[in-house]
Write an enzyme that holds these catalytic residues in place. Structure first.
Site, PDB file in Angstrom:
ATOM      1  CB  ILE A 286      -4.203   7.437  -1.091  1.00 35.36           C
ATOM      2  CG1 ILE A 286      -3.550   8.129  -0.602  1.00 35.36           C
ATOM      3  CG2 ILE A 286      -3.231   6.508  -2.459  1.00 35.36           C
ATOM      4  CD1 ILE A 286      -2.340   7.656   0.855  1.00 35.36           C
TER       5      ILE A 286
ATOM      6  N   GLY B 109       1.115  -0.227  -7.835  1.00 38.31           N
ATOM      7  CA  GLY B 109       0.585  -0.509  -6.221  1.00 38.31           C
ATOM      8  C   GLY B 109       0.474   0.639  -6.264  1.00 38.31           C
ATOM      9  CB  VAL B 110       0.778   3.519  -3.050  1.00 40.45           C
ATOM     10  CG1 VAL B 110       0.347   4.794  -2.796  1.00 40.45           C
ATOM     11  CG2 VAL B 110      -0.612   2.553  -2.433  1.00 40.45           C
ATOM     12  CG  ASP B 111       5.387   4.939  -7.546  1.00 36.56           C
ATOM     13  OD1 ASP B 111       5.101   5.872  -7.732  1.00 36.56           O
ATOM     14  OD2 ASP B 111       6.099   3.954  -7.856  1.00 36.56           O
TER      15      ASP B 111
ATOM     16  CB  SER C 287       7.182  -1.846   3.649  1.00 37.53           C
ATOM     17  OG  SER C 287       8.370  -0.799   2.977  1.00 37.53           O
TER      18      SER C 287
ATOM     19  N   GLY D   1       2.621  -3.895   0.912  1.00 35.69           N
ATOM     20  CA  GLY D   1       2.289  -4.379  -0.485  1.00 35.69           C
ATOM     21  C   GLY D   1       3.178  -5.233  -0.847  1.00 35.69           C
TER      22      GLY D   1
END
Length: 174
Positions: free
Chosen positions: A15, A36-38, A126, A128
């Site tokens: 992403i 994770g993504v964050d 949510s 993950g």
């Protein structure tokens, strides 16, 4: 521009490499980065994102961003203009929190509209470490994006692996 149902696309990949107006971050309520993504968005975007998040914490969000809400910051070094941070719910099999998950997508689209964003990339919020089952997360994501009037023209769900991609593809086609 009038509100519409956006074109929905799927991409398997990272992403942080999406060339869109806004990237949605599956943030934690602190807004100060995480895993994770964050963590990936904060690492790739650099210190400007964290500086904006700290400013938000010092002003309107002293206690953090509530679950289901969304707020925007700069995108720093990302190939996007903005990052829209949203806090997804932790999955609880004994409590229906699906309205909070749907709110993440709706509120992110609302913030995108306020920014004037026409293209938005979403992760599978949510699904993950927050434990939301992928199939149900995909259902909620696709139904909410398709059912939310917006001026966003294109939404891309960016899925990290083949399992997530295939699950979203089945929901998108179904």
């Amino acid at each position: 521009m009038t509100e519409q149902t956006p074109v929905v696309r799927l991409v398997q990949g990272d992403i942080t490499r999406q060339h869109v107006d806004a990237v949605v971050n599956a943030a934690n309520s602190s807004l100060l980065g995480g895993g994770g993504v964050d963590g990936a968005i904060h690492r790739a975007g650099g210190p400007d994102i964290l500086a904006d998040c700290r400013a938000l914490r010092a002003s309107h969000y002293g206690r953090g961003l509530p679950t289901g809400q969304a707020v925007a910051t700069t995108a720093g070094r990302l190939p996007a203009r903005w990052v829209i941070h949203t806090v997804g719910p932790v999955y609880a099999p004994d409590e229906d929190r699906s309205a909070l998950l749907a709110s993440c997508y709706r509120e992110s689209l609302k913030v995108a509209d306020e920014l004037g964003a026409r293209t938005v990339a979403f992760p599978a919020v949510s699904t993950g470490v927050y434990g939301w089952p992928m199939d149900d997360g995909a259902r909620i994501a696709v139904e909410t994006v398709r059912g939310t009037p917006t001026r966003v023209e294109e939404v891309t769900f960016v899925l990290f692996d083949t399992r997530a991609y295939d699950t979203f593809a089945a929901r998108l086609d179904g």
